[in-house]
Design an enzyme around this catalytic site. Structure first.
Site, PDB file in Angstrom:
ATOM      1  CE  LYS A 265      85.602  32.061  49.651  1.00 26.41           C
ATOM      2  NZ  LYS A 265      85.003  31.760  48.320  1.00 26.41           N
ATOM      3  CG  ASP A 270      79.623  32.631  49.243  1.00 24.52           C
ATOM      4  OD1 ASP A 270      78.939  33.687  49.172  1.00 24.52           O
ATOM      5  OD2 ASP A 270      80.272  32.165  48.286  1.00 24.52           O
ATOM      6  CE  LYS A 277      77.590  30.750  46.831  1.00 23.95           C
ATOM      7  NZ  LYS A 277      78.132  30.514  45.491  1.00 23.95           N
ATOM      8  CG  ASP A 288      82.994  29.841  50.480  1.00 21.45           C
ATOM      9  OD1 ASP A 288      83.820  29.209  49.787  1.00 21.45           O
ATOM     10  OD2 ASP A 288      82.521  30.947  50.144  1.00 21.45           O
ATOM     11  CG  ASP A 347      78.099  33.869  44.807  1.00 17.31           C
ATOM     12  OD1 ASP A 347      78.664  33.648  45.896  1.00 17.31           O
ATOM     13  OD2 ASP A 347      77.522  32.992  44.145  1.00 17.31           O
ATOM     14  CD  GLU A 349      82.373  34.854  48.550  1.00 15.41           C
ATOM     15  OE1 GLU A 349      81.794  34.899  47.446  1.00 15.41           O
ATOM     16  OE2 GLU A 349      82.799  33.785  49.029  1.00 15.41           O
ATOM     17  NE  ARG A 351      86.573  36.232  42.193  1.00 11.03           N
ATOM     18  CZ  ARG A 351      86.230  35.711  41.009  1.00 11.03           C
ATOM     19  NH1 ARG A 351      86.446  36.365  39.884  1.00 11.03           N
ATOM     20  NH2 ARG A 351      85.654  34.523  40.955  1.00 11.03           N
TER      21      ARG A 351
HETATM   22  N1  BES Z   1      82.427  29.886  47.402  1.00 10.02           N
HETATM   23  C1  BES Z   1      82.075  29.997  46.048  1.00 10.02           C
HETATM   24  C2  BES Z   1      82.699  28.911  45.174  1.00 10.02           C
HETATM   25  C3  BES Z   1      82.244  27.507  45.459  1.00 10.02           C
HETATM   26  C4  BES Z   1      81.212  26.937  44.747  1.00 10.02           C
HETATM   27  C5  BES Z   1      82.889  26.741  46.407  1.00 10.02           C
HETATM   28  C6  BES Z   1      80.825  25.636  45.010  1.00 10.02           C
HETATM   29  C7  BES Z   1      82.504  25.441  46.657  1.00 10.02           C
HETATM   30  C8  BES Z   1      81.470  24.886  45.962  1.00 10.02           C
HETATM   31  C9  BES Z   1      82.526  31.349  45.510  1.00 10.02           C
HETATM   32  O1  BES Z   1      82.488  32.393  46.412  1.00 10.02           O
HETATM   33  C10 BES Z   1      81.596  31.719  44.405  1.00 10.02           C
HETATM   34  O2  BES Z   1      80.444  31.934  44.677  1.00 10.02           O
HETATM   35  N2  BES Z   1      82.121  31.780  43.183  1.00 10.02           N
HETATM   36  C11 BES Z   1      81.345  32.112  42.056  1.00 10.02           C
HETATM   37  C12 BES Z   1      82.107  33.120  41.238  1.00 10.02           C
HETATM   38  C13 BES Z   1      81.307  33.745  40.138  1.00 10.02           C
HETATM   39  C14 BES Z   1      80.220  34.639  40.728  1.00 10.02           C
HETATM   40  C15 BES Z   1      82.231  34.556  39.271  1.00 10.02           C
HETATM   41  C16 BES Z   1      81.100  30.845  41.258  1.00 10.02           C
HETATM   42  O3  BES Z   1      81.991  30.001  41.194  1.00 10.02           O
HETATM   43  O4  BES Z   1      79.998  30.668  40.742  1.00 10.02           O
HETATM   44 ZN    ZN Z   2      82.669  31.880  48.391  1.00 10.85          ZN
HETATM   45 MN    MN Z   3      80.593  33.331  46.495  1.00  8.89          MN
END
Ligand code: BES
Ligand code: ZN
Ligand code: MN
Length: 499
Positions: A265, A270, A277, A288, A347, A349, A351
């Site tokens: 990824k 992000d 966020k 990210d 968010d 994204e 996946r």
């Molecule tokens: N890049 C983030 C996950 C992340 C969070 C990585 C903190 C490193 C530190 C990912 O894209 C994300 O935002 N995931 C969301 C998914 C949710 C919207 C289902 C999350 O984990 O909150």
């Molecule tokens: Zn992300």
């Molecule tokens: Mn995200």
């Protein structure tokens, strides 16, 4: 000037050389010692030369030689500026990971000297290069953007590894030096800010690796449109920085056997997109792209050490931004696999990016197995913190091999479940699936989503969100980008190499 050098080839700051087990004429000297050793050999030679100062200091400090600890003795005599005792724990317990950490502890304790040596007296020959690896990686510092305070960093320019068999150690080091350089490349990429390391800039750096003998192919937006990458391109559409997919290939097997595939990824920033966020901590989302960073560093290491195996590395590089053209919650996109996705949260994204790249990897290369790495979910940090990465797999052998590689390298994995019941949580009202499964089991539903794109390929997903960035330094490892995954996967690949 350093910055004009190709980034992937910047030399490590410290030159490592090898020589025999003899008391150095001066400078700093580290003496890694087992808790259960009799302190003969170089330790006793140094102790005698300093009139017993070393043993007296260890005694006065109640130094226990526990692994991960050190004790510094300044100007002990015999012309030495500094002697650092480094605990190795009991001889039977020393692992690759602990040897690496000891090397890091030793080098950091001597970082302010320009010349230093580390004894490896009594240490198993196989672990000697790990001491050097730890020393090299422990001294890592990213100072590309400093115009002042550069001199605060490590000064150690020449490090000598003292060994009973320096020729063997030097030969063994060549393959580990390749790993050290791979880790350094990954750390540099992960540390770069998102205004510098855009998807295009990342792809350009990947292209530099052609010099190592890798084949590098870059796909731009029109090329990905042709491939039907609707999921990846939906994420990219809000950013004025163009997306890229990069395919790195190393054909080291000498035949056309099916490759091992690694997918990363690479979200260079992000913001969350329209499902934006919160401001606090959003700067973390420059890393990210950690999964893509690891795949890049890994492929460079494999090429440098001429691994006897066919490997392909794929990077999904996009920026997730907010704009009048950004993807909306509720949008439906068509992935390259033909499956449609209702994007309920912009968010989630990573996946979406991986769905298309994973599918492409399988269809194009029919790999022996596929491992993807992604800073995919905050939920994995809740579950596992910053020690273990989450491992999800549809193949018990691959999962076991990865877990074993994690134990050896010290980049540890904890297996999490996949199951039909979790998969059901991805049901959409209007498309084949939605991109979120609700709050419970957030890391598992993310993995279930990815599994819908792997077909029957043996596959593992590593959720590295908790281990990609260290907010605190640990013994032997600096804070910041860890490059977690490079050493682990190098170790895994060694298991699949011919002869
Ligand atoms: N890049 C983030 C996950 C992340 C969070 C990585 C903190 C490193 C530190 C990912 O894209 C994300 O935002 N995931 C969301 C998914 C949710 C919207 C289902 C999350 O984990 O909150
Ligand atoms: Zn992300
Ligand atoms: Mn995200």
């Amino acid at each position: 000037m350093k910055d004009l050098q190709k980034d992937s080839q910047r030399d490590p700051a410290t030159e490592i050389s090898f020589s025999g087990l003899a008391l150095p004429a001066g400078g700093a000297l580290a003496l890694p010692e087992f808790a259960d050793s009799d302190r003969s050999g170089l330790f006793s030679a140094v102790n005698e030369a300093t009139g017993g100062a070393i043993a007296r200091a260890a005694e006065a400090a109640s130094f226990s030689f526990r692994s991960g600890t050190s004790c510094t003795i300044l100007a002990p005599g015999a012309g030495l500026d500094r002697v650092v005792l480094v605990g190795l724990g009991n001889k039977g317990d020393l692992t690759e990971a602990l040897a690496e950490r000891a090397g890091g502890v030793a080098a950091l304790a001597m970082a302010m000297h320009s010349e230093a040596a580390i004894s490896t007296d009594g240490i198993d020959a196989a672990l000697v290069p790990l001491i050097a690896l730890g020393a090299s990686l422990g001294l890592y510092r990213f100072d590309r953007y400093r115009t002042t305070d550069r001199e605060d960093g490590p000064k150690l320019a020449a490090l000598t590894i003292l060994s009973s068999n320096p020729e063997t150690a030097r030969t063994a080091w060549t393959s580990w030096e390749a790993v050290a350089r791979g880790v350094t490349l990954t750390r540099n990429l992960v540390t770069e800010p998102a205004n510098i390391l855009t998807p295009v800039a990342f792809a350009n750096r990947a292209e530099e690796l052609r010099d190592l003998g890798l084949t590098v192919e870059v796909f731009d937006r029109p090329a990905m449109e042709k491939l039907g990458f609707g999921a990846l391109l939906g994420v990219a559409q809000g950013s004025s920085n163009e997306p890229r997919m990069v395919v790195l290939r190393w054909n080291g097997a000498g035949d056309d056997s099916a490759p091992l595939a690694f997918v990363g990824k690479g979200v260079t920033f992000d913001s969350g997109g329209i499902s934006i966020k919160p401001a606090a901590g959003m700067e973390d989302m420059k890393w990210d792209m950690g999964g893509a960073g690891v795949v890049t560093g890994l492929l460079s290491a494999l090429a440098r050490r001429k691994a006897k195996v066919n490997v392909v590395g794929l990077l999904g590089l996009v920026e997730n931004m907010v704009s009048g053209n950004a993807q909306r919650p509720g949008d439906v996109v068509r992935s390259a696999s033909g499956q449609t996705i209702e994007v309920l949260n912009t968010d989630a994204e990573g996946r979406l990016v991986l769905a298309d790249v994973i599918w492409y990897a399988r269809e194009t290369f029919r790999p022996r197995f596929m491992v993807d790495l992604a800073t995919l979910t905050g939920a994995i940090i809740v579950g596992l913190g910053h020690e273990y990465a989450g491992l999800f797999s549809n193949d018990d052998t691959l999962a076991a091999n990865l877990t074993a590689a994690g134990q050896i390298s010290g980049e540890k994995l904890w297996r999490m479940p996949l199951a039909e019941e979790y998969d059901q949580l991805l049901k959409s009202d209007i498309a084949d699936m939605k991109n979120i499964g609700g709050r419970p089991a957030g890391s598992i539903t993310a993995a279930q989503f990815l599994q819908r794109f792997v077909g029957d390929t043996p596959w593992a997903h590593l959720d590295i969100a908790g281990v990609t960035w260290a907010s605190k330094a640990k013994p032997g490892s600096p804070k910041g980008a860890t490059a977690f995954g490079v050493r682990l996967l190098d170790r895994l690949v060694r298991q699949y190499e011919a002869g």
